[in-house]
Scaffold this motif. Sequence first.
Motif, short mmCIF file in Angstrom:
data_model
loop_
_atom_site.label_atom_id
_atom_site.label_comp_id
_atom_site.label_asym_id
_atom_site.label_seq_id
_atom_site.Cartn_x
_atom_site.Cartn_y
_atom_site.Cartn_z
N GLN A 155 0.87 -1.23 -0.12
CA GLN A 155 0.02 -0.07 0.13
C GLN A 155 0.96 1.29 0.01
OE1 GLN A 155 0.13 -2.17 2.65
NE2 GLN A 155 -0.11 -1.33 4.57
N SER A 214 -9.69 -1.86 0.47
CA SER A 214 -8.13 -1.34 0.49
C SER A 214 -7.61 -0.64 -0.56
CB SER A 214 -7.50 -2.30 1.23
OG SER A 214 -7.74 -3.10 2.66
N ASN A 272 -15.15 1.07 4.70
CA ASN A 272 -13.91 1.54 5.72
C ASN A 272 -14.75 2.60 6.52
OD1 ASN A 272 -11.98 0.25 4.12
ND2 ASN A 272 -11.94 1.86 2.72
N ASP A 316 -9.67 2.21 9.64
CA ASP A 316 -9.09 2.16 8.44
C ASP A 316 -8.38 3.38 7.94
OD1 ASP A 316 -10.40 -0.59 7.30
OD2 ASP A 316 -12.14 0.63 7.98
N ARG A 326 -1.82 -3.17 8.64
CA ARG A 326 -2.75 -3.30 7.58
C ARG A 326 -3.00 -1.81 6.97
NH1 ARG A 326 -5.29 -2.24 12.80
NH2 ARG A 326 -6.28 -0.47 12.94
N PRO A 327 -3.39 -1.59 5.88
CA PRO A 327 -3.59 -0.33 5.06
C PRO A 327 -4.22 0.82 6.07
CG PRO A 327 -4.37 -2.14 3.78
CD PRO A 327 -4.05 -2.79 4.92
#
Length: 770
Positions: free
Chosen positions: A27, A285, A406, A486, A514-515
Amino acid sequence: MKKIFLISLVILSFAACKQKISTFYLQDLASPVLLNVTETIVSLDDYFPNQKVDSVYSSDFTCVFDKENNNVVIHSQLNSPTLGVMHVLVNGKEPDLLLKKSAKQLVELSLPDKNYKDVKVKGEFNAWNPNAGIYTKDGNIWTVKIEAESGTYQYCLVINGKEQIDPANAEKVSNGMGGFNSVLKIGNADGMIAPVLHIDEINGNNIDFTTENNPSRVIAFLNNDEIPVVRKDNKFSIELPKHSKNLLRSYIRVYAFNNDLLSNDILIPLANGLPIENPMQLTRSDFHRQVIYSLMVDRFFDGNKNNNPQPLEGVLPKADYMGGDLNGIDQKIKSGYFDSLGITTIWISPIVQNPMDAWGQYHNPDTKFSGYHGYWPMQLRAIDFRFGTSDDFKTLIADAHKHQKNVILDYVANHVHINSNLYKEHPEWMTSMYLPDGTRNLERWDDYRLTTWFDTHLPKFDFAKYEVSNALSDTVIWWLQNYDLDGFRHDATKHIDELFWRLSTEKIKKEIHRPVYQIGETYGSPELIKSYVGSGLLDAQFDFNVYDASVGALISPDGSYKNLNNVLQTSLKTYGYHNLMGYISGNHDRVRFISYAGGSVSPSEDGKRAGWTREITVGDTNIAYKKLALLHAFNFMIPGVPCIYQGDEFGQPGGNDPDNRRMMQFDNLNQQEKNLEKTVSKLAHLRTSNMALIYGDFQVLAVSDDVMIIKRTYFGKTVIGMLNKSAEAKTLTVNVNGNKFTANFGSTINSKNGTLSAELKPLSFEIFSN
């Protein structure tokens, strides 16, 4: 610059001799390094937070590597290329960074003297800070030098302390508030001969492209590794590296230039080494697919009557709590409201504990304010019980994820409330309320933006101190570790030292696997806004300059799509053609767009006072809903991330704060409101289901005062948007090479001799897709 020999097929890239996989998180595509005019110091920690770099080199720019401090000094010269590549050796790998030469030019403004005492200039080129644009007098002429990139900039003069347009410049444009700004065009502001890149087709294991205006060099990357480009005449191709099949998600990026002019950039997502053509392969994502919905918790939906507070004494109802809570948002998620509207990301206003009592004072009418909005933190790691519990928030996030949404949280780092324990325990962490001259450092948004207090009850953190930025960035991580968020919308970004943003982002990369999407809020020049965006900083900010230009184009009697296009082109040159910037329909700090559009509020009046002293309506319903629909259509057609402020999906009216924060309405909509909501829903679903609108090339095919035609193309899939803001019907025609198109919003299509022709009603739009 390297000399390029075109024989038949020419490999233009150093990367032909190396096959490698970069060490970045997927990402984290490395943002281009934006160089200064002469010398640039680049912190390699921004790009490699977990690693020590062994060496760097570039055949395009002179690079001096400081291994001890993990940075590199890059020198630019007049003959340096517009784009170049810096190769980095780190842990046995060789990722590459794109280098972009500064496009800044020095421009001198002059003004004949008329017994002026002092003259200053403020505009988009200096973040509207008059102290950054002080004229000097030589004889009978006042002059000032402005350094800025090619583009179109709005500005005004401050003569003897009074703002006015530049009397030495006849070109002006509406400022969206009933007045005018002067317009300065620097360099090749209209981009007349810049090269253009087009995605063509997938040809076996290659991706083919076409070009316009003969770029002198094309540079391509797989993720963060330069890859070979094979070129013949106005076409070029990229062979997909074999090792890309091992990557669940990777990206092809392409850039080009001709002399000092940059092309548009290309971004193609890959799934296991193959270009993604079906948007169903994208996930939440894949942040370029986002459609953000901005809501204010207290004003959205009351899901739990038991946590509603009692009215505060001395506070009028519209400045007090109305009962919205986390449970109410969760109910609307589960009911499918956001699914139906086409939303992919929910931005929730701050939920930290705010004071129990009222603060501030407004006169006529007399009222104080509660902390219903969440922007007066008492505690940085506690949820305000009036909004719900920790479990409520965790349930909301889990349900949003079940619906493939998200959740990003509005994070307030700039200040705390004066009665907070943190202020009492660490008064030394705050900036001074008073400036050296004894005046109050209050609401000094531009000249003291990094130290100013927002109000007398909101002490401002001194983020230049490491211990402050370090402690507060730990709180950013705390929220991500305790809740499956998120990302964040960061409040007051330009008022916070870069140290905080760098520490926060570095910790996110190191500790959160995680993104995480981070978008900031900054009012100012594109250069100032961009200074907070990039590797090691934020992913994006809201582009208020484009919104202001949209308001001017659609609301002002002399508003023009030409000016909107000029501002948009400046943004695209600044942030890139595949940016993650936010493009808004409105927000909680602005007069509702629809009330401007219908004339219920004039841009020249105080919108806050208007909301207190009279009932603000939609105004002229014959034009207001149509103009708001045009704004939405434009936002959904351009690159970036469209963002809907709650109520703008159906046209909720209002003045400025707090009248623009009325309780959200879900039922009893009139027919015009229902029609607009249906239109916005269709736009959102079209955006998320069409790869051309997410990752496609972007071109403005035609623009006039009243008409704009936009084209986006991705591997043969084309979307054409036509916008007509005039009071007359317009017949618009474009060349489509014989392709057949569908009108998504009901217009009649006439196709003949390879053209697409449609008649647009007054104040209407159409979006065609093949």
